[in-house]
Design a protein around this motif. Sequence first.
Motif, PDB file in Angstrom:
ATOM      1  N   THR A  84      55.033  74.579  42.401  1.00 16.81           N
ATOM      2  CA  THR A  84      54.498  74.029  41.156  1.00 16.81           C
ATOM      3  C   THR A  84      54.840  72.543  41.057  1.00 16.81           C
ATOM      4  O   THR A  84      55.686  72.029  41.794  1.00 16.81           O
ATOM      5  CB  THR A  84      55.077  74.754  39.926  1.00 16.81           C
ATOM      6  OG1 THR A  84      56.496  74.551  39.885  1.00 16.81           O
ATOM      7  CG2 THR A  84      54.764  76.251  39.974  1.00 16.81           C
ATOM      8  N   HIS A  85      54.171  71.878  40.155  1.00 20.19           N
ATOM      9  CA  HIS A  85      54.491  70.482  39.855  1.00 20.19           C
ATOM     10  C   HIS A  85      54.266  70.272  38.364  1.00 20.19           C
ATOM     11  O   HIS A  85      53.719  71.137  37.669  1.00 20.19           O
ATOM     12  CB  HIS A  85      53.620  69.526  40.681  1.00 20.19           C
ATOM     13  CG  HIS A  85      52.189  69.475  40.237  1.00 20.19           C
ATOM     14  ND1 HIS A  85      51.566  68.306  39.881  1.00 20.19           N
ATOM     15  CD2 HIS A  85      51.255  70.464  40.075  1.00 20.19           C
ATOM     16  CE1 HIS A  85      50.308  68.560  39.534  1.00 20.19           C
ATOM     17  NE2 HIS A  85      50.093  69.855  39.654  1.00 20.19           N
ATOM     18  N   ARG A  86      54.680  69.115  37.862  1.00 20.01           N
ATOM     19  CA  ARG A  86      54.553  68.851  36.436  1.00 20.01           C
ATOM     20  C   ARG A  86      53.407  67.887  36.149  1.00 20.01           C
ATOM     21  O   ARG A  86      53.102  67.000  36.951  1.00 20.01           O
ATOM     22  CB  ARG A  86      55.863  68.277  35.892  1.00 20.01           C
ATOM     23  CG  ARG A  86      57.055  69.214  36.013  1.00 20.01           C
ATOM     24  CD  ARG A  86      58.281  68.620  35.328  1.00 20.01           C
ATOM     25  NE  ARG A  86      58.553  67.286  35.840  1.00 20.01           N
ATOM     26  CZ  ARG A  86      59.199  66.335  35.153  1.00 20.01           C
ATOM     27  NH1 ARG A  86      59.618  66.598  33.920  1.00 20.01           N
ATOM     28  NH2 ARG A  86      59.412  65.146  35.685  1.00 20.01           N
ATOM     29  N   GLU A  87      52.804  68.063  34.995  1.00 17.36           N
ATOM     30  CA  GLU A  87      51.736  67.177  34.557  1.00 17.36           C
ATOM     31  C   GLU A  87      51.821  67.003  33.044  1.00 17.36           C
ATOM     32  O   GLU A  87      52.336  67.874  32.338  1.00 17.36           O
ATOM     33  CB  GLU A  87      50.358  67.720  34.953  1.00 17.36           C
ATOM     34  CG  GLU A  87      50.029  69.082  34.374  1.00 17.36           C
ATOM     35  CD  GLU A  87      48.714  69.658  34.887  1.00 17.36           C
ATOM     36  OE1 GLU A  87      48.316  69.305  36.017  1.00 17.36           O
ATOM     37  OE2 GLU A  87      48.079  70.452  34.150  1.00 17.36           O
ATOM     38  N   VAL A  88      51.319  65.863  32.560  1.00 17.50           N
ATOM     39  CA  VAL A  88      51.318  65.578  31.124  1.00 17.50           C
ATOM     40  C   VAL A  88      49.953  65.928  30.565  1.00 17.50           C
ATOM     41  O   VAL A  88      48.924  65.440  31.043  1.00 17.50           O
ATOM     42  CB  VAL A  88      51.631  64.098  30.842  1.00 17.50           C
ATOM     43  CG1 VAL A  88      51.600  63.836  29.334  1.00 17.50           C
ATOM     44  CG2 VAL A  88      52.977  63.726  31.418  1.00 17.50           C
ATOM     45  N   ARG A  89      49.956  66.782  29.540  1.00 13.75           N
ATOM     46  CA  ARG A  89      48.711  67.227  28.917  1.00 13.75           C
ATOM     47  C   ARG A  89      48.619  66.733  27.483  1.00 13.75           C
ATOM     48  O   ARG A  89      49.623  66.553  26.797  1.00 13.75           O
ATOM     49  CB  ARG A  89      48.634  68.756  28.937  1.00 13.75           C
ATOM     50  CG  ARG A  89      48.628  69.356  30.336  1.00 13.75           C
ATOM     51  CD  ARG A  89      48.714  70.873  30.287  1.00 13.75           C
ATOM     52  NE  ARG A  89      48.745  71.458  31.633  1.00 13.75           N
ATOM     53  CZ  ARG A  89      48.984  72.726  31.895  1.00 13.75           C
ATOM     54  NH1 ARG A  89      49.232  73.581  30.883  1.00 13.75           N
ATOM     55  NH2 ARG A  89      48.986  73.174  33.147  1.00 13.75           N
ATOM     56  N   LEU A  90      47.402  66.537  27.031  1.00 12.32           N
ATOM     57  CA  LEU A  90      47.132  66.227  25.636  1.00 12.32           C
ATOM     58  C   LEU A  90      47.098  67.529  24.848  1.00 12.32           C
ATOM     59  O   LEU A  90      46.420  68.478  25.244  1.00 12.32           O
ATOM     60  CB  LEU A  90      45.792  65.503  25.511  1.00 12.32           C
ATOM     61  CG  LEU A  90      45.358  65.072  24.104  1.00 12.32           C
ATOM     62  CD1 LEU A  90      46.278  63.964  23.588  1.00 12.32           C
ATOM     63  CD2 LEU A  90      43.905  64.590  24.127  1.00 12.32           C
ATOM     64  N   THR A  91      47.841  67.593  23.744  1.00 11.25           N
ATOM     65  CA  THR A  91      47.852  68.827  22.949  1.00 11.25           C
ATOM     66  C   THR A  91      46.700  68.883  21.969  1.00 11.25           C
ATOM     67  O   THR A  91      46.135  69.959  21.727  1.00 11.25           O
ATOM     68  CB  THR A  91      49.176  68.973  22.196  1.00 11.25           C
ATOM     69  OG1 THR A  91      49.369  67.832  21.344  1.00 11.25           O
ATOM     70  CG2 THR A  91      50.343  69.078  23.167  1.00 11.25           C
TER      71      THR A  91
END
Length: 339
Positions: A9-16
Amino acid sequence: MAAPVHPATHREVRLTERTDGALTPEHFTVADAPLPVPVPGTVLVRNRVMAVTAAMRTMMGSAELPMPSFVPGRALWGAAIGEVVEAPGGGFAPGDLVRHDLGWREYALVDAARARRIDPDALPDPAAHLSQGVTAWGALVHHARVRPGDTVFVTGAAGGVGSIAGQIARRLGARRVIGSTGSARKAEYLVKELGYDEVVLRGAGPIGEQLRRAAPNGIDVLLDTVAGEQLAAALESARTGARFALVGALSAQLGEGDGIVAPVELDAGLIVSRRVSLRGFSVRDHPDLVQEWTEEFGRGLRDGTLIFAHSRLRGLDQAPQALRELIEGGHTGSVLVEL
């Protein structure tokens, strides 16, 4: 040969959620996502550094835009530089540095046709490939055509485009270079470090009056990243034959407009009587300028005649904060996040 070993897995920034108001930490979430699996025609890239720009703010609102908006629940995107870790076809090899548009995540699965290989020796710092200087270069050299002796006005002079635009104008022989910004601290930096002669300060009185004092004989060139009141003021100070290059409308993010709309009334009589040319400019229409600017930028960085003004934060978790601080005027130059 053993298959490359990568995390699952990896991390990502999402818009809520979308918002037209002030950005808060609650508008973002850092989420785990399955690592993308490359297929022929794609490259898997481990992102190293990404850019944060004010234009991203408009992509989070409700206004209709001429470009895709960010989608709640999905990762944001933007310019990034990373290292190819897998490339099943497509002309890339593991270890290649590439620039692409899928930042805001640790790993990106990029269409090979949308990745641009970077020469690691072209610039002293590979992160400088994320400079917005190519916009300033194209607008001033090829659109406004700055000439020796010109008086040049750059709006949003402390931003990613403006921080290099003043230096380019001086490099092209401008006699006087004037910028605009929103704080006395940035104004001092523009004059002491980036070669501006004088600065018009937003909030310190009518822009038109300040510009007339700074350029009593008028301006020959405008590089406009802001629009709104500052564009109107520039027109009032335009000399006959002035050339205006419009590259942005940041007044929309500063509360003067809605979305990317920066409403302003322009005196058509002045445009005609003074033969002022106004042209929009986008690097998307001139991809050939990237190499031209990279060569010029590299020379300037190495001989010390150009400065890459930027802020650099460390860690994907800092990206939302970097964007909020940028919108609030907390950074000078380009804003980068190291992953």
